[in-house]
Write a protein that holds these residues in place. Structure first.
Motif, mmCIF file in Angstrom:
data_model
loop_
_atom_site.group_PDB
_atom_site.id
_atom_site.type_symbol
_atom_site.label_atom_id
_atom_site.label_comp_id
_atom_site.label_asym_id
_atom_site.label_seq_id
_atom_site.Cartn_x
_atom_site.Cartn_y
_atom_site.Cartn_z
ATOM 1 N N ALA A 276 53.016 71.086 69.653
ATOM 2 C CA ALA A 276 52.955 71.955 68.478
ATOM 3 C C ALA A 276 53.284 73.396 68.841
ATOM 4 O O ALA A 276 54.022 74.081 68.127
ATOM 5 N N ILE B 267 45.986 72.103 63.416
ATOM 6 C CA ILE B 267 45.955 70.659 63.662
ATOM 7 C C ILE B 267 44.745 70.088 62.942
ATOM 8 O O ILE B 267 43.618 70.504 63.191
ATOM 9 N N ILE C 59 49.806 68.400 60.774
ATOM 10 C CA ILE C 59 50.031 69.698 61.389
ATOM 11 C C ILE C 59 50.612 70.630 60.332
ATOM 12 O O ILE C 59 51.561 70.280 59.635
#
Length: 207
Positions: free
Chosen positions: A190, A204, A158
């Motif tokens: 996230a 991602i 990420i």
């Protein structure tokens, strides 16, 4: 009888199905009306406000307001109770002050409240807190994950950004922070991380 009604806009994105969250641009807000002069007590020590639901707003929608219509009629919202200290800590941008007022003698409190709820349900003063923005979310899948984005055999990275500055987090699917529940949970975690730390974007990457 004196009153001081306010509207509180609450981020309820996490309470909706992932498909609805995506359609709404990862932001779903519900507005509530409450009387700041009338906290009640659900237990013996901590005062709470009773909040009456007004309307629900997606962060993004199409020209026909399809998502908003779906949110508004998905389920009949019910009044909720929130501890007074929680609302007191919320930023001013989450509130619209309806002003102080005296209820006319010929009206009961219940009738006055019902009229206010009906009025503000169609005369909308605040949909999304002023200055609120969500991070930009993008994906970078390797070909093997385009149609099957599970994580039990994948590694992922990420990338978080604040302006031009990048911060990389590299982890594996059994990271306890995301509970190993697939793309939907990773996506939810996230975005929450970005919102909590004031980050602008997240990418991602699955490999």
């Amino acid at each position: 009888m004196k009153t001081h009604f306010k509207i509180y806009v609450r981020n309820e994105t996490d309470q909706w199905h992932p498909n609805i969250r995506r359609a709404a641009g990862h932001g779903i807000f519900r507005a509530y009306l409450f009387d700041a002069l009338r906290p009640g007590y659900l237990n013996e020590t901590t005062p709470s406000y009773q909040l009456w639901p007004l309307y629900t707003t997606p962060y993004s929608d199409d020209a026909a307001n399809t998502v908003e219509f779906r949110l508004q009629y998905a389920e009949p919202p019910q009044p909720i109770y929130v501890y007074a200290w929680r609302l007191d800590r919320m930023p001013a941008s989450n509130f619209h002050d309806c002003g102080k007022d005296d209820i006319p003698e010929e009206l009961s409190y219940a009738v006055y409240l019902t009229r206010l709820v009906e009025f503000y349900a169609v005369n909308v003063p605040l949909r999304i807190p002023d200055g609120f923005t969500l991070p930009k979310l993008t994906y970078n899948f390797s070909p093997s994950h385009l149609f099957k984005p599970e994580f039990n055999h994948a590694s992922w990275k990420i990338t978080f950004r604040r302006g031009d500055k990048e911060c990389f987090r590299k982890t594996r699917p059994r990271d306890p922070n995301v509970h190993d529940q697939g793309l939907e949970e990773l996506e939810k975690w996230a975005i929450a991380h970005c919102t909590r730390h004031g980050l602008d974007a997240v990418e991602i990457h699955l490999s």
